[in-house]
Design a protein around this motif. Sequence first.
Motif: not given
Length: 451
Positions: A43-47, A53-58, A189-198
């Motif tokens: 029942g756990i919902r994937p992020l 992205w936020w979780l990685h940096h936090s 956790l971070l997007p790479t291909r593509p990197d849409w997090a600019k």
Amino acid sequence: MSRPSIVWFRDDLRLADNPALRAALDRGEPVIGLYVLDEDGPGIRPLGGAARWWLHHSLASLGERLRERGGTLVLRRGPADRIVSETVTDAAAGAVFWNRRYGGPEREVDAGLKAALRAGGIEVSSFAASLLFEPWTVRTGAGTPFSVFTPFWRACLALPGPRAPLAEPREVGGPHRAPASDSLDDWELLPTRPDWAKGLRETWEPGEPAARRRLREFLQEDLANYDRARDEPAAGATSLLSPRLRWGELSPHTVWHETVEAGAGGRFLSELGWREFAWHVLFHHPDLASRNLRPEFDAFPWPHLKPTHLAAWQRGRTGLALVDAGMKELWHTGYMHNRVRMVAASFLVKNLLIDWRRGEEWFWDTLVDADGANNPFNWQWVAGSGADAAPYFRIFNPQLQAKKFDPDGHYVREWAPEHLGEHPPDPLVDLGETRKAALAAYERVKSASRT
């Protein structure tokens, strides 16, 4: 022999006002911080992508702050019940502490794990840290959960006030040898291909120190203007604290008390109350993200989905200036002004006649502040199917909303300037005709509820 304490961090990625951490320190043994990335539990919902992205940096920030104080943060991935138990064994831990969660699947995991650990002789305690008023403590006079916000919040305010926040520890002594940890980068956790997090990088700095700075800035510079300008997306009057609260970089107790100490904030504090109400509803209705809270809405005649309409909405190509501006702000920053969220959601559900669950799924993937309660709760509120819901016949007109809340076009100019040129795009649908269709569908729901 020393038996360390484990602090299981979840949506409480902070050192200040963290009761579980404080209990571990008070126990007097070495402390091991643990974060489990559980995307496999029942029942756990994937992020969503923005949340990851936020979780990685936090987590990076939390790990650094623990190390500065002599502590450690162990990262492990897998079903939480198994991973926590394995970490207890690996660390020869004597106690596990955590702050409570309120979603249905999460509560089941926590209850089962608490029973299993205690049966094995491990001390286990959980604490109230993420809400001002825990859901089971607020009841109607008849002893039932609330379904309307105003009496809910009135009942909350009649209870003993939120406790004072706990001080941040100066030291967090870790064990001589910590259990093995995953590399945060290996979690990808971070997007790479593509990197849409600019745009996210340009907009946000996750982590507790940045959260504290933003709270101070809001209280000193924006709170006085909040009541007047909070609905104007270009005014910059909103707190921007929602992702900080979602990830627990700030506790609601800290926000509450510092706001009160600033001598203002009645309307702002009621927004904290709205957040509390969303979790109250989710606690009593764990399937909030998938099922209409008002069962009569199961009869709503959603037409066959037009994928081109959904895609146009997602990408900000509806031809409605305020909607397009909001969706492009969301895509770039992982955030959208709350007034614009309501307008964009209303347009999807009540003009395009697309099931609210499709919109909730998109926001879950693209918002940095999407959580298990507020995201589906607010979508159901707009759709008319939820608690204290906006009446279905209340249909936000995006053009009138733009004139009222962005009269000079500053917000639209920033995010959807094509609408201010000589040849603005044509609306995807006719607002008048689709409003009639929505009202006709709503009549079907009313008729079904009477039979």
